[in-house]
Design a protein around this motif. Structure first.
Motif: not given
Length: 459
Positions: A117, A280, A297
């Motif tokens: 991420d 995403y 998420n």
């Protein structure tokens, strides 16, 4: 919570309002003053039921912190018992403790951003910087667009309701085009009628976790003052679709929200993107001089969300051609007035977004017969669907006016750039206010990122 004209629905708040089905204390065995008081008061007993359910979920979720959680609960029981039969005191003790337990539960089950991420955030941040050299006005849009998922999606609407008095749709009775028979069996087994009952629903199938099976996004338009649309996701789990909250709360039902968009006032959009093998939900929330992009998420509870912030400066101009709303006509602005308004904008430094001034100094001189300081130090109250940028002084001839620049949360288009209004009123006068169109062209001045704690409101 209201954020710039919109509401984000919290799964935590949703759970708080649901009466848990777990058993509360056994009132047949109530012996202490506190236990008797709770059993004699239905609202208190229901709070005790919720306490048992939430505490049980927390114990299961916070496996490594169980001793600490149990010790804190024992200490709370002592403070609760100190209330005796005081119902007001007991109600406050339960309310405070439930809020604390919900916060701990969310911390325990929420997704924690990892190194991938972080890399996705850094790469997108750099992509925006690179795009700003070529597209200074639309660097964010171009960067997100370059990662947008364009294939593998199937969308269909709910069926119209037979009852014209009802505003919600019905889950389709026939297999929509593009939906496989296997997916249709899973959809019909998932009890989606409850989602349709929330409002007008649209369904989208797409693979959100890379397992080769398409998951489900439900968008529900509920209207209201903000013309809200709420979005939630369900994971494909064998022969059905299950909600994001189900692994943590088996009783979770329709009504939770991953994010929401307001069509009144707020400047927001969302896009599905893919980077480093992950999908995403890129949710943008705009305001004057700043865009915030949340990388959510899609199938988890999100408490800490990677967030990219893009800041802008504007070159503001006063168009010669103005619009007169009273009779729906256009007219040419007097050159002298146009010059005066342009000077006021430059002097106010409105093109460089800033924090609203907390100064209470008068913008126009207060005469001896003036109505008071408040009438001279600011333009006044503003409508919730617009964003006040700054207040300023405008001198036209020998008259002093208080002006306010407003916009629609940074809403921006290719043709005119920023559309804003400069509103003027003469303090102490009954004359109607005046307004003039203002345009602005922006360019990126800063791109930064952080893991936003505001993700606590996005589940």
């Amino acid at each position: 919570m209201n954020i710039k004209g919109r509401y984000i629905v919290s799964a935590c708040a949703l759970l708080f309002t649901q009466l848990a089905t777990a058993a509360g204390m056994d009132c047949a065995k109530a012996a202490s003053v506190v236990e008797i008081a709770i059993c004699a008061n239905k609202p208190l007993y229901e709070l005790d039921v919720q306490m048992g359910a939430v505490y049980g979920r927390l114990i299961k979720a916070a496996t490594q912190r169980q001793p600490e959680v149990k010790s804190a609960q024992r200490q709370w029981l002592k403070t609760r018992d100190a209330c005796g039969e005081d119902v007001s005191c007991l109600n406050q003790r339960y309310t405070d403790r439930l809020q604390a337990l919900h916060a701990q539960w969310t911390d325990a089950v929420a997704y924690q951003p990892d190194d991938i991420d972080k890399q996705v955030t850094e790469d997108l941040q750099q992509r925006i910087r690179d795009m700003s050299k070529v597209y200074p006005e639309f660097a964010l849009e171009r960067a997100v667009g370059s990662l947008t998922i364009s294939k593998g999606q199937t969308s269909f609407d709910g069926d119209p309701n037979d009852d014209p008095s009802e505003d919600h749709t019905l889950f389709p009775k026939k297999t929509p085009k593009g939906v496989t028979q296997d997916e249709w069996r899973a959809l019909t087994a998932s009890g989606l009628d409850a989602d349709a009952a929330q409002g007008r629903a649209t369904y989208t199938l797409m693979d959100l976790d890379g397992d080769g099976q398409r998951d489900l996004l439900i968008a529900t338009y509920t209207g209201g003052t903000g013309l809200f649309t709420f979005y939630d996701t369900l994971r494909r789990d064998g022969g059905r679709f299950t909600r994001r909250l189900t692994p943590y709360d088996p009783e979770a039902g329709a009504g939770s929200s991953l994010f929401s968009i307001s069509d009144r006032g707020a400047d927001q959009w969302a896009s599905w993107i893919k980077s480093h093998g992950r999908t995403y939900l890129a949710f943008r929330d705009g305001s004057y001089g700043v865009d915030e992009l949340y990388l959510i998420n899609p199938l988890k509870i999100n408490r800490q969300i990677p967030t990219i912030t893009v800041r802008y400066d504007y070159r503001l101009t006063v168009p010669r051609s103005q619009y007169r709303e009273a009779d729906n006509t256009t007219y040419k602005l007097d050159p002298g007035l146009r010059k005066t308004l342009s000077r006021a904008l430059i002097k106010s430094n409105a093109g460089k977004p800033q924090q609203p001034s907390e100064s209470t100094a008068p913008l126009c001189p207060i005469p001896a017969s003036g109505e008071g300081d408040d009438n001279y130090s600011s333009y006044g109250a503003s409508y919730y669907a617009v964003e006040p940028v700054t207040d300023m002084t405008v001198i036209i001839g020998n008259d002093c006016y208080i002006a306010r620049l407003i916009n629609w949360y940074g809403r921006y288009g290719e043709k005119d750039g920023l559309n804003a209004l400069l509103m003027l009123r003469k303090p102490g006068s009954a004359d109607p206010e005046q307004s003039y169109s203002i345009n602005g062209r922006r360019h990126v001045t800063q791109v930064s990122s952080e893991v936003s704690a505001r993700g606590a409101e996005l589940f």
